[in-house]
Design a protein around this motif. Structure first.
Motif, short mmCIF file in Angstrom:
data_model
loop_
_atom_site.label_atom_id
_atom_site.label_comp_id
_atom_site.label_asym_id
_atom_site.label_seq_id
_atom_site.Cartn_x
_atom_site.Cartn_y
_atom_site.Cartn_z
N THR A 115 27.55 50.60 -46.35
CA THR A 115 26.49 49.36 -46.67
C THR A 115 27.68 48.39 -45.61
OG1 THR A 115 26.07 49.84 -48.93
CG2 THR A 115 25.36 47.10 -48.25
N MET A 116 28.53 48.49 -46.30
CA MET A 116 29.54 47.53 -46.31
C MET A 116 29.85 46.99 -44.16
SD MET A 116 32.82 45.28 -47.34
CE MET A 116 33.70 46.97 -46.69
N PHE A 117 29.65 48.79 -44.00
CA PHE A 117 30.20 49.33 -42.22
C PHE A 117 29.32 50.52 -41.71
CE2 PHE A 117 34.76 48.44 -44.76
CZ PHE A 117 34.93 47.27 -43.76
N PRO A 118 28.02 49.33 -41.38
CA PRO A 118 26.80 50.31 -41.44
C PRO A 118 27.58 51.37 -39.66
CG PRO A 118 26.43 48.80 -41.75
CD PRO A 118 28.00 48.67 -41.67
N GLN A 137 39.64 51.95 -38.31
CA GLN A 137 40.48 50.89 -39.56
C GLN A 137 39.56 50.64 -40.83
OE1 GLN A 137 43.14 48.72 -40.93
NE2 GLN A 137 43.99 48.24 -39.33
N MET A 138 37.61 50.37 -40.65
CA MET A 138 37.41 50.71 -40.94
C MET A 138 36.99 50.97 -42.06
SD MET A 138 34.37 49.41 -39.24
CE MET A 138 34.21 48.03 -37.79
N LEU A 139 37.40 52.80 -41.83
CA LEU A 139 37.82 54.17 -42.98
C LEU A 139 38.31 54.12 -43.88
CD1 LEU A 139 36.62 56.18 -43.74
CD2 LEU A 139 38.37 57.52 -42.12
N ALA A 140 39.69 53.09 -42.93
CA ALA A 140 41.67 52.67 -43.48
C ALA A 140 41.20 51.66 -44.73
CB ALA A 140 42.29 52.47 -42.63
N VAL A 141 40.59 50.89 -44.95
CA VAL A 141 40.07 49.73 -46.18
C VAL A 141 38.55 50.41 -46.89
CG1 VAL A 141 38.83 47.52 -46.03
CG2 VAL A 141 39.57 47.62 -43.83
N GLY A 142 37.83 51.44 -46.30
CA GLY A 142 37.03 52.01 -47.07
C GLY A 142 37.75 52.94 -48.57
N ARG A 143 38.25 53.88 -47.52
CA ARG A 143 39.64 54.62 -48.49
C ARG A 143 39.99 53.02 -48.81
NH1 ARG A 143 43.15 59.28 -46.57
NH2 ARG A 143 44.43 57.32 -47.43
N ALA A 144 40.72 52.29 -49.57
CA ALA A 144 42.04 51.66 -50.08
C ALA A 144 40.78 51.34 -50.83
CB ALA A 144 42.57 50.78 -49.52
N LEU A 145 40.02 51.02 -50.40
CA LEU A 145 38.98 50.41 -51.34
C LEU A 145 38.10 51.62 -52.70
CD1 LEU A 145 36.30 48.49 -49.45
CD2 LEU A 145 37.45 47.09 -51.30
N VAL A 146 37.47 52.21 -52.10
CA VAL A 146 37.32 53.57 -53.26
C VAL A 146 38.44 53.84 -54.18
CG1 VAL A 146 35.52 54.27 -52.08
CG2 VAL A 146 37.83 55.67 -51.88
N ILE A 165 35.05 43.73 -32.97
CA ILE A 165 35.09 44.37 -34.24
C ILE A 165 36.11 43.24 -35.43
CG2 ILE A 165 36.94 46.68 -35.10
CD1 ILE A 165 34.41 47.42 -33.70
N VAL A 166 37.19 42.58 -34.72
CA VAL A 166 38.07 41.79 -35.08
C VAL A 166 36.63 40.67 -36.33
CG1 VAL A 166 38.95 39.27 -35.54
CG2 VAL A 166 39.78 41.21 -34.16
N GLU A 167 35.59 40.15 -36.01
CA GLU A 167 34.93 39.60 -36.91
C GLU A 167 33.96 39.76 -37.61
OE1 GLU A 167 33.51 35.93 -36.13
OE2 GLU A 167 35.38 36.39 -35.08
N GLU A 168 33.55 42.07 -37.75
CA GLU A 168 32.98 42.43 -38.09
C GLU A 168 34.01 42.37 -39.65
OE1 GLU A 168 30.72 46.51 -38.09
OE2 GLU A 168 31.33 46.09 -36.51
N LEU A 169 35.26 43.10 -38.87
CA LEU A 169 36.38 42.98 -40.16
C LEU A 169 36.70 41.99 -41.19
CD1 LEU A 169 38.97 46.11 -38.95
CD2 LEU A 169 38.33 45.39 -41.06
N LEU A 170 36.74 40.92 -40.31
CA LEU A 170 37.47 39.65 -41.28
C LEU A 170 35.92 39.24 -42.06
CD1 LEU A 170 38.33 37.10 -38.58
CD2 LEU A 170 40.01 37.92 -40.87
N ARG A 171 34.40 39.86 -42.00
CA ARG A 171 33.66 39.37 -42.05
C ARG A 171 33.65 39.92 -43.33
NH1 ARG A 171 29.99 38.96 -37.84
NH2 ARG A 171 29.28 41.07 -38.58
N ALA A 172 34.30 41.65 -43.67
CA ALA A 172 34.20 42.59 -44.46
C ALA A 172 34.88 41.99 -45.46
CB ALA A 172 34.03 43.97 -43.77
#
Length: 233
Positions: A115-118, A137-146, A165-172
């Motif tokens: 949901t956070m990273f479509p 990078q999104m996957l690495a963040v997602g993996r830490a979150l789960v 991508i920076v904007e998207e990651l900062l929002r997340a």
């Protein structure tokens, strides 16, 4: 009660001591920006919290538990979610396998990550090697979150990524920390982006803390940033 307390920490690699006498604390639900020029010990501090360096002295306590006595895999179980610079995703597994292989019970699930990273939802069946740098990078963040951690460690999460991508990651990251209330320590070379979503800021120089205060204080006083980091607003 503090979530994290670091007292008089000395650590490095082998016999080499990089951090000396570092003390700092972080409250639950708060975000800390960890700043400093290249080679000042920021990554070493993150790696030490994750258990990937040699600790020479001092203590690390997370939610009342002595972390410095634990090996790295037990630190993850104790509540450390780590996104290193190298990202360390499983490149031979699919996006979905990366997320489900490490998941621990809690609020954050693979569906929440999608949901956070479509973009990741669209690439569920892709191998890690088939992802762009930003998607990795999104996957690495997602993996830490789960892992459903108590504390999220992000080591230069925006490094080398395209502005969109920076904007998207900062929002997340803002959503994870501000809206979901997950505590985080974020290392970043470009301070303004991270100071805007942080509560406190610590500046390291030559392995010691040379400034600790609110993030707002550093944002409002560009001369401090210039003095410690050699950057202008």
């Amino acid at each position: 009660m503090e979530l994290l307390r670091i007292e008089n920490l000395s650590a490095g690699y082998g016999e080499a001591v990089v951090l000396q006498g570092v003390s700092l604390a972080l409250d639950p639900g708060k975000t800390m920006a960890l700043l400093g020029r290249n080679g000042t010990g920021k990554t070493t501090l993150i790696n030490t919290l994750a258990g990937a360096t040699r600790q020479h002295g001092g203590s690390i306590t997370l939610a009342g538990k002595a972390l410095h006595k634990l090996p790295s895999h037990e630190r993850a179980a104790a509540g450390i979610g780590w996104v290193p610079q190298e990202r360390n995703i499983f490149k031979s597994l699919t996006v979905h396998e990366n997320l489900t292989a490490v998941a621990r019970p809690g609020k954050w699930t693979s569906d929440g990550v999608y949901t956070m990273f479509p973009r990741l939802a669209e690439r569920k069946g892709n191998l890690g090697t088939q992802l762009s740098g930003g998607e990795q990078q999104m996957l690495a963040v997602g993996r830490a979150l789960v892992l459903n951690p108590k504390l999220l460690l992000l080591d230069e999460p925006l490094e080398g990524l395209a502005p969109i991508i920076v904007e998207e990651l900062l929002r997340a990251i803002r959503r994870i920390t501000r809206e979901e209330g997950l505590s985080a320590i974020i290392v970043e070379q470009h301070p303004q982006a991270i100071l805007a979503i942080s509560d406190s800021a610590v500046v390291l120089d030559r392995g010691t803390v040379v400034h600790a205060g609110t993030a707002q204080q550093l944002r409002d006083q560009p001369h401090l940033l210039e003095q410690h980091l050699g950057v202008a607003r």
